[in-house]
Motif scaffolding. Structure first.
Motif, mmCIF file in Angstrom:
data_model
loop_
_atom_site.group_PDB
_atom_site.id
_atom_site.type_symbol
_atom_site.label_atom_id
_atom_site.label_comp_id
_atom_site.label_asym_id
_atom_site.label_seq_id
_atom_site.Cartn_x
_atom_site.Cartn_y
_atom_site.Cartn_z
ATOM 1 N N ARG A 171 6.677 13.106 1.217
ATOM 2 C CA ARG A 171 7.520 12.589 2.288
ATOM 3 C C ARG A 171 7.669 13.605 3.418
ATOM 4 O O ARG A 171 7.887 13.243 4.559
ATOM 5 C CB ARG A 171 8.892 12.214 1.727
ATOM 6 C CG ARG A 171 8.847 10.999 0.807
ATOM 7 C CD ARG A 171 10.151 10.810 0.061
ATOM 8 N NE ARG A 171 10.055 9.696 -0.864
ATOM 9 C CZ ARG A 171 10.430 8.451 -0.569
ATOM 10 N NH1 ARG A 171 10.896 8.165 0.624
ATOM 11 N NH2 ARG A 171 10.318 7.491 -1.450
ATOM 12 N N CYS A 203 -2.148 11.790 -0.242
ATOM 13 C CA CYS A 203 -1.082 11.313 -1.129
ATOM 14 C C CYS A 203 -1.039 12.053 -2.464
ATOM 15 O O CYS A 203 -0.015 12.018 -3.151
ATOM 16 C CB CYS A 203 -1.217 9.807 -1.376
ATOM 17 S SG CYS A 203 -0.779 8.801 0.046
ATOM 18 N N LYS A 221 6.802 0.078 2.446
ATOM 19 C CA LYS A 221 7.024 1.361 3.111
ATOM 20 C C LYS A 221 6.974 2.521 2.117
ATOM 21 O O LYS A 221 7.629 3.539 2.293
ATOM 22 C CB LYS A 221 8.364 1.343 3.853
ATOM 23 C CG LYS A 221 8.456 0.282 4.940
ATOM 24 C CD LYS A 221 9.828 0.269 5.610
ATOM 25 C CE LYS A 221 9.899 -0.793 6.695
ATOM 26 N NZ LYS A 221 9.775 -2.171 6.142
ATOM 27 N N ASP A 222 6.186 2.350 1.083
ATOM 28 C CA ASP A 222 6.023 3.383 0.057
ATOM 29 C C ASP A 222 5.009 4.398 0.563
ATOM 30 O O ASP A 222 3.834 4.077 0.742
ATOM 31 C CB ASP A 222 5.538 2.744 -1.242
ATOM 32 C CG ASP A 222 5.581 3.686 -2.426
ATOM 33 O OD1 ASP A 222 5.348 4.895 -2.220
ATOM 34 O OD2 ASP A 222 5.832 3.227 -3.552
ATOM 35 N N ASP A 223 5.435 5.647 0.800
ATOM 36 C CA ASP A 223 4.526 6.611 1.396
ATOM 37 C C ASP A 223 3.707 7.394 0.390
ATOM 38 O O ASP A 223 2.866 8.202 0.782
ATOM 39 C CB ASP A 223 5.266 7.583 2.328
ATOM 40 C CG ASP A 223 6.548 8.127 1.732
ATOM 41 O OD1 ASP A 223 6.762 7.949 0.524
ATOM 42 O OD2 ASP A 223 7.346 8.732 2.474
ATOM 43 N N PRO A 248 0.723 3.927 -0.456
ATOM 44 C CA PRO A 248 0.728 3.168 0.796
ATOM 45 C C PRO A 248 0.201 1.749 0.605
ATOM 46 O O PRO A 248 -0.746 1.511 -0.153
ATOM 47 C CB PRO A 248 -0.188 3.986 1.708
ATOM 48 C CG PRO A 248 -0.125 5.375 1.148
ATOM 49 C CD PRO A 248 -0.029 5.182 -0.332
ATOM 50 N N ASP A 278 -6.099 11.002 2.788
ATOM 51 C CA ASP A 278 -4.787 10.932 3.429
ATOM 52 C C ASP A 278 -3.761 11.876 2.814
ATOM 53 O O ASP A 278 -2.660 12.008 3.337
ATOM 54 C CB ASP A 278 -4.244 9.500 3.368
ATOM 55 C CG ASP A 278 -5.173 8.490 4.019
ATOM 56 O OD1 ASP A 278 -5.973 8.902 4.884
ATOM 57 O OD2 ASP A 278 -5.118 7.304 3.660
ATOM 58 N N ASN A 330 -6.444 7.011 0.005
ATOM 59 C CA ASN A 330 -5.069 7.443 0.203
ATOM 60 C C ASN A 330 -4.810 8.792 -0.457
ATOM 61 O O ASN A 330 -4.203 9.688 0.130
ATOM 62 C CB ASN A 330 -4.099 6.419 -0.371
ATOM 63 C CG ASN A 330 -3.848 5.224 0.537
ATOM 64 O OD1 ASN A 330 -3.363 4.195 0.083
ATOM 65 N ND2 ASN A 330 -4.180 5.328 1.819
ATOM 66 N N PRO A 370 11.291 1.414 0.651
ATOM 67 C CA PRO A 370 10.569 2.645 0.334
ATOM 68 C C PRO A 370 10.180 2.706 -1.138
ATOM 69 O O PRO A 370 10.290 1.712 -1.868
ATOM 70 C CB PRO A 370 11.603 3.722 0.670
ATOM 71 C CG PRO A 370 12.906 3.071 0.292
ATOM 72 C CD PRO A 370 12.756 1.617 0.641
#
Length: 698
Positions: free
Chosen positions: A19, A267, A304-306, A309, A265, A261, A341
């Motif tokens: 986050r 994650c 909206k789970d980061d 995603p 990205d 992801n 989230p």
């Protein structure tokens, strides 16, 4: 009364990292690495997913082997023995329409799984059963861990009140007995990778043994098992459902996204090791998810789970939906998306409840959607142990769960050695170094510059170890000598310390070739020593800094470096195994330099890079000699290589090398190299070709 620590239910330390990601410097090395992630993910998407499945027959033919591969990547092939569960009830309590038994069982002897078994107040006939696997709820009060099962107890109550048996089990890291999920995330246990160990396999086995326990209960209909859980529990839901076809319906929540992801990205920074298999076969995650097909599967996630995603989740859903369609099971795959989230939200819970009502009860689920899961109990009420068992192995299970290969005896004959050698080389190619490029183009060497100063000629050559991974090979020798006049060339493989020494030796005279800051302190004494050596011998000294060292250094904090190393193993590689590949390519590059094609070639390296050079030498011919300084005696302390300790360790690799080339190891511990010394004697290799020398300076 002190507050209970429930923060990890919504935001564990690992999740916090995703986050609030740390911004790393925009440097050439960092940019090159990011581009590397992108290319590797593209390759995995092409070859490690579901694109080659074009028919139901394709899937039916390949799914059993995929399931076996998954078990292997979780450390479960072969599966552990189904030892007695030693299931023990330690207490009970009840509420309106439900009761709960506090209990534990042993997934393997000494590995205690603390659990709560929820049942309806009255059971008249066998009921469907839910295995609920927990996410990262860190429930601690006054220094006592009550287990993450207490953070999710409301789910058990809901299921019991609505006609299910529900077993909620603690995880190793956050149970009443605290084990570890963060081996590579923050504990520096890179040997987990070398052992082929992941806590994901441990959690999968605990879940499978939970199903074994449920089968013993008369209240349970063994033909109607479901599995669910969120976050970490979402991942474990997939492990269990993919491996164990007793699961008839699954509803994992926020437990999976794709490799793009995770790696490209970043994650991965938000997840501990329990979320990942050891990716020996370089899978993308849609292949894992598809292994539930054609059984009912509901994929649940928020928008909206980061750390999971929604774009990655939706991509997996689309890819897996094609498999369900090929199998004629379109109606058995669902997608539940809620606004919000990464959190345990009622809309997601209700979607899972709806799914199980339909697929385990064949019921009209609309009748139960009017109430969600509500917390009713204090953690103390659900505690299983008043005193922790002294024979527990939860805290050390990472050391034994995946067996390490036993140190071998020296073979009795040449034939026995040949068989052992071939088995190890096959394992290295297929299980340890399978992340090496499969179709590497031939090396193209580009001369980038040449200088002559103070009696030394210095030339820089660039080459691509693999597309986009551009490295520099430096060659130094006595001025006035043609390369073709050299009697040998020694390839020095540089780690960070070696790079600094190299730069301080040559930078003040040849800095324009070194790509380092110009204010580095010169070491004139070292330069004069090199010059004297060149005056005495017709030798060339070549230097290579593999990826992540020197010009391609990955800059940033220690935490950022840790997360980079973790991305490699998600790709079925390690940073050091890929450095071994770079060393191979540097050898090939040296052979492309006019005049060096047939010259004797030595390799010199230190510390972990010595191990990388050792492995590289196994796959390249015509290496005359390797000099290994401070070579680690085991991958338990040395560089991490995927799965290597399932098969062999560094002394066995040294034995493999000794059959091909002259090996000189600089070590104060001669006994550590008894195995390769024995093989050398068996094979009749001349003594000069195998030497243990005292470390330099002693």
């Amino acid at each position: 009364m002190r507050p209970i620590l429930l923060a990890a239910l919504f935001l564990s330390p690992a999740l916090h990292a995703a986050r609030f990601p740390e911004k790393t410097p925009d440097t050439p090395g960092n940019r090159m690495l990011q581009n590397y992630w992108e290319r590797q993910v593209n390759e995995i998407e092409m070859n490690g997913g579901l694109k080659d499945i074009q028919s139901a027959d394709d899937w039916k033919a390949k799914a059993p082997e995929y399931r076996r591969q998954l078990a292997e990547m979780l450390g479960l092939d072969p599966m552990p023995a189904r030892t007695p569960l030693e299931a023990t009830k330690t207490g009970e309590l009840s509420g309106e329409g439900w009761r709960v038994e506090k209990m534990h069982y042993q997934a393997v002897p000494g590995l205690y799984v603390t659990s709560n078994l929820y049942l309806p107040e009255k059971v008249d006939k066998p009921l469907p059963a839910i295995l609920y696997v927990c996410g990262h709820a860190n429930v601690v009060k006054d220094g006592v861990s009550y287990g993450n099962k207490t953070g999710y107890h409301q789910h058990g109550i809901w299921f019991a009140k609505h006609g299910y048996v529900c077993l909620i089990i603690d995880t190793v890291q956050l149970g009443e007995i605290r084990g570890e999920h963060h081996g590579t995330y923050s504990k520096g246990r890179w040997w987990w990778i070398s052992r082929g160990y992941t806590p994901a396999g441990l959690e999968a086995w605990a879940g499978i043994r939970g199903l074994d326990y449920l089968e013993t209960r008369p209240e349970v209909d063994k033909t109607r098992f479901g599995v669910t859980g969120r976050s970490g529990g979402g991942a474990y839901s997939w492990w269990v459902a993919a491996l164990d076809e007793r699961i008839k319906a699954a509803a994992p929540t926020a437990g999976v996204t794709n490799m793009r992801n995770h790696v490209a990205d970043g994650c991965v920074e938000g997840h501990c090791d329990c979320m990942f298999y050891v990716n020996t076969y370089r899978w993308d995650y849609d292949r894992l998810v598809a292994l539930v097909a054609p059984r009912p599967l509901l994929i649940c996630n928020t928008d909206k789970d980061d750390i999971f995603p929604i774009n990655g989740v939706f991509s997996i859903f689309q890819n897996v939906r094609r498999i369900y369609s090929l199998l004629g099971a379109d109606s058995k795959l669902g997608l539940q998306v809620a606004e919000g989230p990464h959190k345990d939200l009622q809309p997601l819970n209700v979607g899972a409840f709806h799914w199980f009502e339909r697929h385990l009860k064949d019921a009209d689920s609309m009748a139960v959607l009017d109430e969600g899961a509500k917390k009713q109990l204090e953690p103390e009420q659900l505690q299983v142990f008043k005193e922790l068992p002294k024979d527990e192995k939860n805290t050390t299970i990472d050391q034994t769960f995946v067996p390490q290969a036993k140190a071998p005896e020296v073979p009795a004959s040449q034939g026995d050695w040949n068989q052992q050698r071939d088995a190890w080389m096959t394992a290295l190619k297929d299980k340890v170094l399978a992340g090496w490029p499969k179709d590497a183009p031939s090396i193209q060497v580009v001369k980038e510059g040449r200088s002559e100063r103070d009696g030394i000629e210095f030339t820089a050559y660039d080459f691509e170890s693999e597309p986009g991974m551009r490295l520099r090979l430096h060659l130094a020798h006595r001025a006035g000598l043609r390369v073709s006049d050299l009697e040998l060339v020694a390839l020095n493989v540089l780690d960070a310390e070696g790079w600094d020494h190299f730069c301080s030796t040559y930078h003040s005279r040849f800095g324009k070739h070194l790509e380092v800051f110009p204010d580095i302190k010169a070491d004139d004494k070292a330069f004069e020593s090199e010059k004297k050596m060149f005056e005495s011998f017709k030798w060339g000294m070549a230097y290579i800094a593999p990826r992540g060292v020197g010009p391609t250094e990955w800059s940033g904090s220690e935490k950022a470096q840790t997360q980079r190393l973790r991305r490699f193993y998600l790709l079925g590689q390690t940073a050091d195994s890929m450095r071994a590949w770079d060393i191979r390519r540097a050898v090939q590059a040296a052979r492309q330099i006019s005049g060096l094609e047939e010259k004797p070639l030595w390799i010199q390296a230190q510390r972990d890079m010595a191990a990388n050079a050792l492995y590289a030498s196994l796959f390249e011919d015509k290496i005359t000699r390797i000099d290994l300084h401070d070579l680690p005696v085991s991958h338990m302390e040395g560089p991490a290589y995927l799965n290597v300790l399932k098969y062999l360790d560094i002394p066995q690799a040294a034995a493999l090398a000794a059959e091909k080339t002259r090996v000189i190891i600089y070590s104060a511990d001669e006994k550590a190299w008894a195995y390769p010394a024995g093989v050398v004697k068996l094979l009749g290799i001349p003594e000069k070709n195998w030497q243990i020398r005292k470390p330099m300076g002693e």
